[in-house]
Design an enzyme around this catalytic site. Structure first.
Site, short mmCIF file in Angstrom:
data_model
loop_
_atom_site.label_atom_id
_atom_site.label_comp_id
_atom_site.label_asym_id
_atom_site.label_seq_id
_atom_site.Cartn_x
_atom_site.Cartn_y
_atom_site.Cartn_z
N HIS A 123 0.87 -1.18 0.00
CA HIS A 123 0.00 0.00 0.00
C HIS A 123 0.92 1.23 0.00
CE1 HIS A 123 -2.75 2.97 1.84
NE2 HIS A 123 -3.75 2.17 1.54
N ASP A 200 2.96 -4.68 8.04
CA ASP A 200 1.78 -3.83 7.87
C ASP A 200 0.56 -4.75 7.97
OD1 ASP A 200 -0.43 -2.50 6.92
OD2 ASP A 200 0.51 -1.79 5.06
N GLN A 203 -4.69 -4.62 6.79
CA GLN A 203 -5.73 -5.44 6.19
C GLN A 203 -5.92 -6.75 6.93
OE1 GLN A 203 -7.68 -4.18 3.93
NE2 GLN A 203 -8.86 -6.05 4.17
N LYS A 226 -10.23 -0.45 10.60
CA LYS A 226 -10.38 -1.63 9.75
C LYS A 226 -10.71 -2.86 10.60
CE LYS A 226 -7.29 -0.14 6.01
NZ LYS A 226 -8.14 0.58 5.08
N CYS A 364 -4.86 2.58 -3.51
CA CYS A 364 -3.62 3.06 -2.90
C CYS A 364 -2.47 2.08 -3.13
CB CYS A 364 -3.77 3.36 -1.42
SG CYS A 364 -4.82 4.77 -1.09
#
Lengths: 406, 142
Positions: A123, A200, A203, A226, A364
């Site tokens: 991202h 990261d 998600q 999220k 993104c």
């Protein structure tokens, strides 16, 4: 998931009762942000209505109470990620805030010529902070490749590592493709050369059980919004041993032990990295979101979402002139696709006319679009409150779009 | 307004078979328009003689709204003086972005008037018009 339980869960999300353009909402934009259950909103509003107070150092009841509730969330995060006292929770504005903090603070310890490795499926929030560091400190940014299925090339990743490599920063779950990366192997490769790893998890956080202890992750970043929590709050969960060496980026209240004009002594971690009044209600509501997920059980969620993803992938692949983008054997929660001859923005507008919310664009992740030589995709991303009926409505919607453009 | 009205037959047919599409062998002015957010990417090629836009071509890729808008625009600006073109471009732009005036007097282009009700799609309709304005101001360098 049992249909009675599913119906009960859907009642926790009042927004699912709304109609969009005359149709009951089908929300398939969970990778952008998840819906919020009433339980989380009630916790947020309870703080503002009955518990408002600033945290830390207050001697009055409300301040001590708010401090307790706020600090408890560090433990909730620790338990959610299966961590222990090796790691510390730092509250940030979100995943982006957390990665930028590492790029600025950990990044300040790097020297010209040092290397950071990311991947082709990142991202923008795990690309741009490192480019900014590159421009600031003349570091080298290296990119590990993926194949045409959207699977990370581990051999290529390993081949990029040199004595100058100081950090590997990779997504757990690609928001554009749905690929689950083999974090265990990535960490193993990096740690064999004593290189720390940043994951990261923006998600992944609401879809995959994460065990930082087992995976031995050094830094992990995620956002509350999220995972059914409020926007504007996130976490960097990181090894204390690394944090101890890192300088604070923001100066101000709360991050200090004492301030004199000739010398200021910083507070201990994590407070050293949390200058100013944080989003107290937001952090407490993040705690409520974690409780909510735990009440359903992340294992149950994973199982049900896997079933939904397979159902959706199967149904979509039966549609003519539709190509799924991202076909890794290890996937979660995301189906990105393109329709021959129809631009994703037209797909998105026409699905919206049927009450179906999907995201269209580059998500993104422009380098991902460039890799697949497409300007954009349409992305349907699921959560545990979605149903097979939602998928069926999506399929009908896509057939409707194709009929318009026949 | 219903989305079916957004995707009217005129828009769908201009998307399918755009007018004045392609790169001409010769042109006097040109410009490139790119919206990195959605990938819409267009080129405008003009032949301006004696202050009159004698020929207009466009090429590129984008959504149905952007392609139809570009196609309709090339039809409406052909054989207009630069001043007339500027005035039409301004009318279209003001209608789309400021909700001022209406598109009726611009003829066929008025099929795009519904786009204004979809804020996320206004840029799709205006990209080729911005590019046109830039093209008028950009002679091919010798």
């Amino acid at each position: 998931m049992d249909s009675n339980i599913l119906a009960k869960i859907r009642e926790d999300f009042p927004i699912l009762e709304t109609e969009i353009n005359g149709y009951p909402l089908v929300y398939l934009d969970n990778a952008a942000t998840t819906l919020k259950p009433k339980y989380v909103i009630d916790r947020l509003s309870k703080h503002y209505l009955y518990e408002t107070s600033n945290i830390h150092r207050g001697v009055h009841f409300l301040s001590q109470q708010a401090t307790t509730y706020f600090e408890e969330v560090r433990d909730k995060v620790k338990n959610y990620l299966h961590g222990n006292s090796t790691w510390e929770t730092i509250f940030t504005k979100g995943t982006t805030g957390a990665i930028n903090f590492v790029a600025q603070s950990f990044g300040s310890l790097l020297e010209s010529g040092d290397e950071v490795i990311i991947s082709q499926m990142e991202h923008h929030s795990n690309i741009v902070p490192w480019q900014m560091l590159r421009d600031r400190k003349s570091i080298v940014l290296k990119v590990a490749q993926m194949d045409e299925r959207g699977v990370l090339d581990l051999e290529h990743l390993e081949s990029l590592i040199t004595e100058k490599t100081k950090l590997v920063s990779i997504t757990y779950l690609s928001n554009a493709l749905g690929t689950i990366n083999p974090v265990d192997k990535i960490v193993e490769i990096a740690h064999s050369k004593n290189i720390p790893v940043l994951i990261d998890a923006a998600q992944a956080i609401a879809h995959i059980t994460i065990d930082v202890k087992k995976l031995d992750i050094d830094f992990i970043a995620f956002s509350a919004h999220k995972m059914f929590g409020p926007t504007g709050v996130g976490v960097l969960y990181a090894k204390k041993q690394l944090l101890e060496k890192m300088p604070p980026i923001d100066g101000g209240g709360d991050m200090i032990a004492s301030v004199r004009f000739d010398k200021t002594i910083y507070n201990t971690i994590p407070y050293r990295f949390e200058a100013g009044t944080p989003d107290i209600a937001g952090v407490i509501a993040l705690g409520a979101a974690i409780d909510y997920i735990n009440s359903i059980g992340l294992k149950n969620i994973e199982e049900y979402e896997h079933e939904l993803l397979q159902y959706g992938t199967q149904k979509l692949s039966e549609i003519k002139n539709l190509r799924v983008v991202g076909t890794s054997p290890d996937k979660s929660s995301v189906i990105s696709f393109v329709l021959n001859g129809i631009h994703p923005h037209d797909v998105g507008s026409l699905l919206d006319s049927k009450g179906i919310a999907v995201r269209t664009g580059h998500h993104c992740a422009q380098p991902v679009m460039e890799f697949f030589k497409i300007p954009a995709t349409t992305r349907a991303s699921i959560s545990f409150y979605n149903t097979k009926t939602d998928i069926d409505r999506l399929v009908d919607g896509i057939l409707y779009v194709q009929s318009i453009f026949e | 307004m219903n989305q079916n009205e957004l995707y009217q037959q005129v828009i769908l047919s201009h998307n399918k078979s755009p007018k004045n599409f392609g790169k001409p062998e010769s042109f006097t002015h040109w410009a490139e328009g790119f919206n990195p957010l959605c990938g819409d990417h267009y080129f405008i090629y003009l032949t301006i003689e004696d202050n009159v836009i004698k020929n207009v071509f466009f090429e590129g890729e984008g959504c149905a709204i952007s392609k139809a808008s570009a196609s309709l625009m090339t039809e409406s600006l052909k054989n207009k003086t630069v001043e007339e073109a500027d005035s039409i471009i301004k009318k279209f732009h003001d209608y789309m972005t400021l909700s001022e005036g209406d598109l009726k007097e611009l003829g066929k282009i008025s099929v795009l008037s519904g786009v204004k009700d979809y804020p996320a799609r206004i840029k799709c309709a205006t990209i080729s018009w911005h590019t046109m304005k830039q093209a008028i101001e950009t002679p091919v360098s010798e």
